[in-house]
Scaffold this active site. Structure first.
Site, PDB file in Angstrom:
ATOM      1  N   LYS A 162       0.550  -1.316   0.416  1.00 47.89           N
ATOM      2  CA  LYS A 162       0.143   0.030   0.197  1.00 47.89           C
ATOM      3  C   LYS A 162       0.715   0.991   0.664  1.00 47.89           C
ATOM      4  O   LYS A 162       0.491   2.087  -0.373  1.00 47.89           O
ATOM      5  CB  LYS A 162      -0.949  -0.287   1.380  1.00 47.89           C
ATOM      6  CG  LYS A 162      -1.800  -0.986   1.215  1.00 47.89           C
ATOM      7  CD  LYS A 162      -2.902  -1.373   1.986  1.00 47.89           C
ATOM      8  CE  LYS A 162      -4.105  -2.492   2.700  1.00 47.89           C
ATOM      9  NZ  LYS A 162      -5.082  -2.640   3.310  1.00 47.89           N
ATOM     10  N   GLN A 177      -4.615  -1.281   9.220  1.00 47.17           N
ATOM     11  CA  GLN A 177      -4.131  -2.518   9.105  1.00 47.17           C
ATOM     12  C   GLN A 177      -4.499  -4.069   9.941  1.00 47.17           C
ATOM     13  O   GLN A 177      -4.551  -4.296  11.366  1.00 47.17           O
ATOM     14  CB  GLN A 177      -2.818  -3.166   9.107  1.00 47.17           C
ATOM     15  CG  GLN A 177      -2.517  -3.936   7.907  1.00 47.17           C
ATOM     16  CD  GLN A 177      -3.399  -4.320   6.357  1.00 47.17           C
ATOM     17  OE1 GLN A 177      -2.956  -3.277   6.450  1.00 47.17           O
ATOM     18  NE2 GLN A 177      -4.377  -5.581   6.367  1.00 47.17           N
ATOM     19  N   ASP A 202     -11.653   3.276   4.251  1.00 49.14           N
ATOM     20  CA  ASP A 202     -11.107   1.387   4.501  1.00 49.14           C
ATOM     21  C   ASP A 202     -12.375   1.643   4.304  1.00 49.14           C
ATOM     22  O   ASP A 202     -13.216   0.736   3.720  1.00 49.14           O
ATOM     23  CB  ASP A 202     -10.577   1.071   5.663  1.00 49.14           C
ATOM     24  CG  ASP A 202      -9.758   0.442   5.344  1.00 49.14           C
ATOM     25  OD1 ASP A 202      -9.219  -0.106   3.824  1.00 49.14           O
ATOM     26  OD2 ASP A 202      -8.389  -0.166   5.244  1.00 49.14           O
TER      27      ASP A 202
END
Ligand code: NAP
Length: 288
Positions: free
Chosen positions: A54, A98, A121
């Protein structure tokens, strides 16, 4: 029939080039460099790889990336303090925690602590609510990447019977929701299946578009697929043979009309949508 391979890697490259242009324009107009902060707790090797990928993708797109590494014995209070500090930091536009978090840390509470304006997200309940109401602030990365793949590869979504196998909050559930919404990229008739579904093979065989996100290597076999159907394999399973999807690719590609490979299918598109959301977050924070 041999299926068309839906090359997510190549499409992601195209989309990232578009995003790099949009990012450069944004920086020129605003003087602000979009910034994504990733929080990595513990030392899960797969998470390390995801975060590194990422960050690399951010760098190549002109988006700044910051990494906050915390040890696996981090307490809830310590993690909440980091998240709150990032929430208040004007230089940070997107925050990514994460997953999975080490045992003992309450994921639901942490994800709710991320500012909804920086929740790239799209896991915060406020953003999930907006998605359900078809007025999204951010789109969930994996489902949005799949929607883009279907749209850009001219696969008819409107009126199609979409079967989503898996009902996770991250993939299955939002996938079903965004494809059933009214409007472009939606208007599908959606069925969502899970581990308690009866006659799964029979139901799968009715799908025009079959999206599989269960985390079981090669679970979907050729006899579960309608000839000519589009098959989207979200699964990422580490096996002795290497990384493989939830679909038995070699057999299913002989029946399907189009199919995503693993790797090189959905994964690169997921990261691309994260970059898109970070740019959106920077735009939103400039105008709010
Ligand atoms: P998850 O949270 O583990 O949920 C799995 C879902 O699959 C559950 O809804 C479960 O049903 C269902 N399921 C499990 N076994 C089943 C079976 N035999 N028949 C029917 N349904 C079954 O999964 P996830 O987070 O969505 O991830 C799924 C897979 O996608 C994993 O391999 C993951 O690594 C991968 N993934 C890939 C990306 C990417 O970017 N490529 C992104 C996210 C996830 P119940 O609800 O009844 O338990």
């Amino acid at each position: 029939m041999t299926a068309t391979i839906l090359d997510g890697k190549a499409l992601a490259k195209e989309m990232r080039a578009e995003l790099a242009e949009q990012t450069a324009e944004f920086i020129q107009d605003s003087g602000v460099v979009p910034c994504l902060a990733a929080v990595l707790v513990g030392d899960d090797p797969a998470s390390e790889i995801y975060v590194r990928n990422k960050q690399k993708a951010c760098d190549r797109t002109g988006i700044e990336s910051k990494l906050h590494r915390l040890p696996s014995d981090t307490s809830m209070d310590e993690l909440l303090t980091v998240v709150n500090r990032l929430n208040r930091d004007d230089q940070v536009h997107g925050i990514l925690v994460q997953l999975p978090l080490p045992e003992g840390l309450d994921e639901t509470r942490i994800l709710k602590a991320v500012s909804p304006m920086k929740d790239v997200d799209a896991f915060h309940p406020e953003n999930v609510g907006l998605i359900v109401q078809n007025r999204p602030r951010f789109l969930p990365c994996t489902p949005a990447g799949i929607q883009q793949l279907l749209l850009r590869k001219n696969i008819e979504i409107a009126g199609a019977h979409v079967m989503v196998v898996g009902r996770s909050d991250i993939v299955g559930k939002p996938m079903g929701i965004i494809l059933m919404q009214r409007g472009p990229g939606g208007d599908a008739t959606v069925t969502v299946c899970h581990s308690r579904t009866k006659n799964l093979p029979e139901i799968c065989r009715e799908a025009d578009i079959l999206v599989v996100a269960i985390g079981r290597a090669k679970f979907v076999t050729a006899d579960m697929v309608k000839p000519g159907a589009t098959v989207v394999d979200v699964g990422m399973n580490r096996t002795e043979e290497g990384l493989c999807g939830d679909v038995d690719f070699e057999a299913v590609k002989e029946v399907a009309g189009a199919i995503t490979p693993v790797p090189g299918g959905v994964g690169p598109l997921t990261i691309t949508m994260l970059l898109q959301n970070t740019l959106t977050a920077a735009r939103l924070q400039l105008t709010s």
